[in-house]
Scaffold this motif. Structure first.
Motif, mmCIF file in Angstrom:
data_model
loop_
_atom_site.group_PDB
_atom_site.id
_atom_site.type_symbol
_atom_site.label_atom_id
_atom_site.label_comp_id
_atom_site.label_asym_id
_atom_site.label_seq_id
_atom_site.Cartn_x
_atom_site.Cartn_y
_atom_site.Cartn_z
ATOM 1 N N THR A 76 -13.019 6.470 6.446
ATOM 2 C CA THR A 76 -11.588 5.987 6.237
ATOM 3 C C THR A 76 -11.445 4.730 5.731
ATOM 4 O OG1 THR A 76 -11.535 7.240 8.305
ATOM 5 C CG2 THR A 76 -9.880 5.900 7.805
ATOM 6 N N ILE A 77 -12.130 3.760 6.157
ATOM 7 C CA ILE A 77 -11.792 2.404 5.932
ATOM 8 C C ILE A 77 -12.316 2.215 4.218
ATOM 9 C CG2 ILE A 77 -11.935 1.406 7.878
ATOM 10 C CD1 ILE A 77 -14.473 0.038 7.383
ATOM 11 N N THR A 78 -13.481 2.879 3.775
ATOM 12 C CA THR A 78 -14.001 2.889 2.455
ATOM 13 C C THR A 78 -12.927 3.638 1.498
ATOM 14 O OG1 THR A 78 -15.286 4.445 2.781
ATOM 15 C CG2 THR A 78 -16.352 2.293 3.020
ATOM 16 N N ARG A 79 -12.369 4.383 1.986
ATOM 17 C CA ARG A 79 -11.082 5.089 1.011
ATOM 18 C C ARG A 79 -9.985 4.166 1.123
ATOM 19 N NH1 ARG A 79 -9.314 9.131 3.307
ATOM 20 N NH2 ARG A 79 -10.390 9.557 5.337
ATOM 21 N N GLY A 80 -10.027 2.989 1.627
ATOM 22 C CA GLY A 80 -8.736 1.955 1.574
ATOM 23 C C GLY A 80 -7.784 2.346 2.746
ATOM 24 N N GLN A 81 -8.018 3.217 3.701
ATOM 25 C CA GLN A 81 -7.233 3.680 4.679
ATOM 26 C C GLN A 81 -7.457 2.762 5.890
ATOM 27 O OE1 GLN A 81 -4.630 5.809 4.132
ATOM 28 N NE2 GLN A 81 -5.254 5.866 2.077
ATOM 29 N N PRO A 82 -6.428 2.611 6.986
ATOM 30 C CA PRO A 82 -6.510 1.839 8.077
ATOM 31 C C PRO A 82 -7.150 2.763 9.176
ATOM 32 C CG PRO A 82 -4.212 2.109 7.715
ATOM 33 C CD PRO A 82 -4.716 2.709 6.624
ATOM 34 N N TRP A 83 -7.932 2.242 9.860
ATOM 35 C CA TRP A 83 -8.596 3.109 11.082
ATOM 36 C C TRP A 83 -8.415 2.434 12.650
ATOM 37 C CZ3 TRP A 83 -11.924 2.199 15.234
ATOM 38 C CH2 TRP A 83 -12.550 3.244 15.570
ATOM 39 N N ARG A 84 -7.948 3.269 13.439
ATOM 40 C CA ARG A 84 -7.952 2.832 14.712
ATOM 41 C C ARG A 84 -8.452 3.626 15.705
ATOM 42 N NH1 ARG A 84 -2.031 1.659 18.046
ATOM 43 N NH2 ARG A 84 -3.162 0.850 19.889
ATOM 44 N N ALA A 114 -8.445 -2.693 8.955
ATOM 45 C CA ALA A 114 -7.724 -2.526 7.836
ATOM 46 C C ALA A 114 -8.310 -3.115 6.591
ATOM 47 C CB ALA A 114 -6.356 -3.012 7.840
ATOM 48 N N PRO A 115 -8.298 -2.127 5.453
ATOM 49 C CA PRO A 115 -9.022 -3.005 4.205
ATOM 50 C C PRO A 115 -8.106 -4.044 3.631
ATOM 51 C CG PRO A 115 -8.278 -0.751 3.688
ATOM 52 C CD PRO A 115 -8.049 -0.944 5.270
ATOM 53 N N GLU A 120 -9.564 -3.687 -5.635
ATOM 54 C CA GLU A 120 -10.756 -3.504 -4.981
ATOM 55 C C GLU A 120 -10.524 -3.980 -3.709
ATOM 56 O OE1 GLU A 120 -12.986 -1.461 -6.107
ATOM 57 O OE2 GLU A 120 -11.977 -1.166 -8.272
ATOM 58 N N ILE A 121 -11.598 -3.397 -2.759
ATOM 59 C CA ILE A 121 -11.412 -3.623 -1.359
ATOM 60 C C ILE A 121 -12.413 -5.105 -1.368
ATOM 61 C CG2 ILE A 121 -12.516 -3.599 0.944
ATOM 62 C CD1 ILE A 121 -11.990 -0.371 0.549
ATOM 63 N N GLU A 122 -11.708 -6.030 -0.842
ATOM 64 C CA GLU A 122 -12.574 -7.440 -0.848
ATOM 65 C C GLU A 122 -13.142 -7.656 0.570
ATOM 66 O OE1 GLU A 122 -10.896 -11.869 -2.479
ATOM 67 O OE2 GLU A 122 -9.562 -11.006 -0.630
ATOM 68 N N ARG A 123 -12.461 -7.323 1.673
ATOM 69 C CA ARG A 123 -13.087 -7.413 3.216
ATOM 70 C C ARG A 123 -12.157 -6.548 3.864
ATOM 71 N NH1 ARG A 123 -9.747 -11.594 1.768
ATOM 72 N NH2 ARG A 123 -8.160 -12.382 3.308
ATOM 73 N N TRP A 128 0.176 5.306 11.784
ATOM 74 C CA TRP A 128 0.101 5.032 10.309
ATOM 75 C C TRP A 128 0.551 6.388 9.818
ATOM 76 C CZ3 TRP A 128 -4.326 4.786 13.737
ATOM 77 C CH2 TRP A 128 -4.902 6.220 13.599
ATOM 78 N N THR A 129 0.708 6.478 8.517
ATOM 79 C CA THR A 129 1.334 7.627 8.007
ATOM 80 C C THR A 129 0.092 8.571 7.282
ATOM 81 O OG1 THR A 129 3.115 6.387 6.735
ATOM 82 C CG2 THR A 129 2.329 8.486 6.090
ATOM 83 N N PRO A 130 0.069 9.771 7.937
ATOM 84 C CA PRO A 130 -1.051 10.805 7.532
ATOM 85 C C PRO A 130 -0.759 10.977 6.168
ATOM 86 C CG PRO A 130 0.267 11.455 9.466
ATOM 87 C CD PRO A 130 0.933 10.447 8.949
ATOM 88 N N ALA A 131 -1.925 11.696 5.667
ATOM 89 C CA ALA A 131 -2.475 11.865 4.327
ATOM 90 C C ALA A 131 -1.402 12.960 3.674
ATOM 91 C CB ALA A 131 -3.698 12.092 3.801
ATOM 92 N N SER A 132 -1.424 14.070 4.270
ATOM 93 C CA SER A 132 -0.683 15.320 3.603
ATOM 94 C C SER A 132 0.742 15.520 4.326
ATOM 95 C CB SER A 132 -1.588 16.669 3.864
ATOM 96 O OG SER A 132 -1.556 16.988 5.293
ATOM 97 N N VAL A 133 1.567 16.254 3.783
ATOM 98 C CA VAL A 133 2.916 16.539 4.379
ATOM 99 C C VAL A 133 2.701 17.427 5.709
ATOM 100 C CG1 VAL A 133 5.067 17.746 3.898
ATOM 101 C CG2 VAL A 133 4.126 16.353 2.192
#
Length: 742
Positions: A585-593, A613-614, A621-624, A227-232
């Motif tokens: 991680t997942i509540t911020r809308g980001q996938p977690w592995r 993954a959200p 909004e996060i549905e599930r 996945w794509t990290p948050a910062s450069v």
């Protein structure tokens, strides 16, 4: 057209009579009428000409918008191919050239992506990884594959970014080329890393084609973890390489249908260097002269001047031109379309010529008529003005609408069409008039039910509305929505029909693509459900769905799982910090592995490699949460067993005081432990080889040792066991009993 009236020269000359004030007034008025009609004719002709030019300009603007969408759609197809390759590589981290070849085979690249010259994996090699990579490539090709710059003289980068493999086959000579040595390619690679999105290079010469034309290289970064990290900074740290593909610009333009002969298309990169874009791979990058204007023309439909700036293209001899922009792969391009003589003839204002040529006879006729009907001139002028206003408004509607309008008689034969109908069908008005539209435009794929609906409406003299597939003169299929309206006379009898046709081709194709995408998504989910452990949870962690694999590994039935919290399978093996990172991680809308140890219903522990993954609703909004897991319990047990075996071996070696060494027969590299060097009174060396070992063996023992070692490597002997003398640091010989197995 108006009926022709007999001219004065065809009538008997009237007897001369004295002029009266009325005759003089009529003569003056007639003269004024003649002058006014002439002036009006010229002005009307010029007005019609300007209206035609404005309509042509509007048509070019609309065509430019459509072309920009087609170009973005064609570009996105290849961008999506890159995304698919990256997803495949993330799913198989140890992929090599063999797996890539097996993956590329079923894709039917030549049929589905005709403009593609190839796609490749660019591996990131730190300086200390270059030699092992070259050695691995030597095993593949039978000879050393050297890391070499694509652009001599290019600015070096801290790490090397080289072609690891390239598909389709037949391009292996490019393996080892360092793309980061080319400033053009490196600029796009840096942009892709820092944004995490597909980036495209400035125009350049592609290395995997011999065609001397501009190409574009699409670049997509590969990050560790998938996945794509948050910062450069995190993206650069997690960067493993890139997937890239090359597309000739002209081929991409053809896919976007920018080769219509009626239009003069120009596709320009306004910021690119012309000299740099023309520099072949393997040669130093050329620079533009100081006075050169930036910009590279990727497409010049008429080939008249590929170096003209955009301003010169707009300020040309064409009757109309339009300028627009398109953003492709984070790069800005300019699109220019100009009218061609063929298109201008289609939009040529015949009415202006007719008005201009007919102004004089009409003026004379109007003057002659004025003398005879002077007393009725006001009533006639008002009536004429009213009729002209209605005709003008109807003419404007028919001329400027983008919808096709067809008028037919009672039998359904065409009596009139507008310009939009000619443009959509490709047939001229002369070719359409007198024909039954269905016989000329329908094709074998046309829905028989739609045809039957139209036929029944014509026979019954009533209106209807249908969507139908037609075929243009050039063989192009297109969809239209037809609204059939009956035309009636004063007695309410049907005298004909008017068909208003709206081009809905893009809407139909969008619906087809949506259906295909939904089918692909369903197929993907079915595959995942068959081969993975899948569940879905509400935002509070309550399980709302679980597949059979989840039930099988957990030991719970589906009814027991649905509505239960996910902690029903919590083993307690992970601490609070682990779960805090997971939920954060997942509540911020980001996938977690990560890897999770769960507990089944019977109390047994099992390990899964999990991706959570959200999924968002229409409001963002996060549905599930969707969880996809793979059972890694056997691997975890094997790792534990391996650690135990290694610990036992280490304990045994420490107890016996024996020294160990490991030899790689392919490279000649050797690894020795500290006890081996201590035995010889030396400090451990960071790297060793067969030569390091051989130079310390007693000359009398060396031949026998070499023969025994060669027999072990070639498989002649299963073991190596020799008593040898090794030279101590202080010069005396140490007797050593050496044993080894392959």
């Amino acid at each position: 057209m108006a009926d022709t009236a007999p001219t004065p020269s065809s009538q008997p000359a009237p007897p001369a009579s004295p002029a009266t004030p009325t005759d003089k007034t009529g003569g003056v008025v007639a003269l004024l009428v003649v002058v006014m009609v002439l002036v009006l004719g010229v002005a009307l002709g010029r007005w019609i000409d300007r209206q035609a030019q404005a309509a042509l300009q509007a048509h070019l603007t609309q065509e430019l918008d459509a072309a920009s969408r087609r170009l973005r759609w064609a570009f996105d197809r290849y961008g999506n191919l890159l995304l698919g390759v990256r997803a495949w590589m993330h799913a198989q981290p140890d992929v090599d050239w063999r797996a890539a070849r097996a993956y590329a085979g079923p894709l039917e690249l030549a049929e589905r992506f005709p403009a593609l010259t190839g796609f490749a994996h660019i591996r990131r090699l730190p300086p200390d990884a270059v030699a092992p990579w070259q050695a691995a490539q030597a095993q593949r090709f039978g000879a050393a594959a050297q890391v070499r710059p694509m652009r001599p003289g290019g600015r070096p980068t801290p790490d090397h970014y080289v072609i690891d493999w390239i598909e389709p086959s037949g391009q292996d000579h490019l393996v080892g080329l360092e793309l980061s040595s080319d400033p053009i390619r490196w600029a796009a690679m840096r942009q892709a890393v820092e944004t995490g999105e597909v980036a495209v290079t400035a125009p350049l010469r592609l290395a995997n084609t011999d065609r001397a034309e501009y190409g574009l290289l699409l670049v997509l970064p590969l990050y560790r973890g998938g996945w794509t990290p948050a910062s450069v900074a995190q993206r650069w740290e997690a960067l493993e390489g890139f997937v890239v593909l090359g597309v000739p610009a002209l081929e991409l333009a053809r896919e976007a249908a920018l080769n219509e002969v009626r239009y003069d298309w120009h596709w320009v990169d306004p910021e690119a260097s012309r000299a740099a874009a023309a520099s072949p791979p393997g040669q130093p990058l050329a620079l533009d002269p100081p006075d050169a204007l930036p910009g590279v023309v990727l497409l010049d439909a008429d080939g008249h001047d590929p170096t003209s700036p955009v301003a010169a293209l707009l300020d040309s001899g064409a009757r109309a031109a339009a300028l627009g922009e398109a953003i492709l792969g984070q790069r800005r391009y300019q699109l220019v379309v100009r009218s061609t003589p063929a298109l201008e003839r289609q939009w040529h204002p015949v009415g202006a010529w007719v008005v201009g040529v007919g102004a004089l006879p009409v003026a004379l006729l109007a003057g002659w008529a004025t003398l005879g009907v002077f007393r009725l001139r006001r009533e006639q002028r008002e009536r004429l003005a009213l009729l002209q206003g209605d005709v003008q408004r109807l003419s404007l509607v028919a001329r400027h609408t983008h919808n096709a309008i067809i008028l037919t008689d009672r039998d359904g034969r065409v009596t009139w069409v507008n310009a939009a109908c000619e443009r959509i069908t490709g047939y001229t008005a002369d070719e359409l008039i007198g024909q039954v539209p269905g016989r000329l435009l329908q094709c074998p794929q046309t829905d028989p039910q739609a045809v039957a609906t139209l036929r029944a409406a014509v026979q019954a003299g009533r209106g209807c509305e249908v969507d139908i597939l037609n075929r243009a003169k050039d063989g192009r299929d297109y969809w239209v929505n037809i609204e059939l309206i009956p035309l009636r006379d004063e007695a309410d009898r049907v005298t004909g029909f008017m068909a208003v046709e709206v081009d809905i081709t893009e809407r139909v194709r969008t619906q087809e693509r949506l259906r295909a995408a939904l089918a692909e998504a369903q197929a993907l989910m079915d595959t995942i459900n068959r081969h993975a452990i899948v569940s879905q949870a509400a935002p509070d962690g309550t399980i709302v769905d679980a597949n059979a694999a989840f039930c099988a590994i957990s030991g719970y039935t589906r009814d027991e799982l649905i509505g239960a919290p996910h902690r029903i399978v919590n083993s307690g093996a992970h601490d609070a910090a682990f779960w805090h990172d997971f939920w954060d991680t997942i509540t911020r809308g980001q996938p977690w592995r990560g890897e999770i140890c769960n507990r089944a219903k019977d109390g047994t522990l099992y390990w899964v490699d999990s991706i959570v993954a959200p999924i968002f609703d229409a409001q963002g909004e996060i549905e599930r949460y969707l969880s996809i897991r793979f059972d890694i319990t056997p691997r975890k047990r094997a790792e534990a067993a391996q650690r135990e075996a290694q610990q036992r071996l280490d304990n045994l070696l420490r107890a016996t005081g024996a020294a160990t060494w490991v030899l790689d027969p392919d490279t000649g590299d050797a690894e020795t432990d500290a006890r081996w060097w201590t035995m010889l009174g030396e400090a451990p060396l960071p790297r060793a080889s067969v030569a390091t070992w051989a130079e310390r063996v007693h000359p009398d023992d060396l031949p026998a040792v070499q023969l025994a070692l060669q027999a072990l490597i070639e498989g002649v002997s299963e073991t190596f066991e020799q008593t040898v003398r090794l030279r101590h640091r202080d010069g005396h010989w140490v007797w050593v009993r050496a044993r080894a197995r392959l």
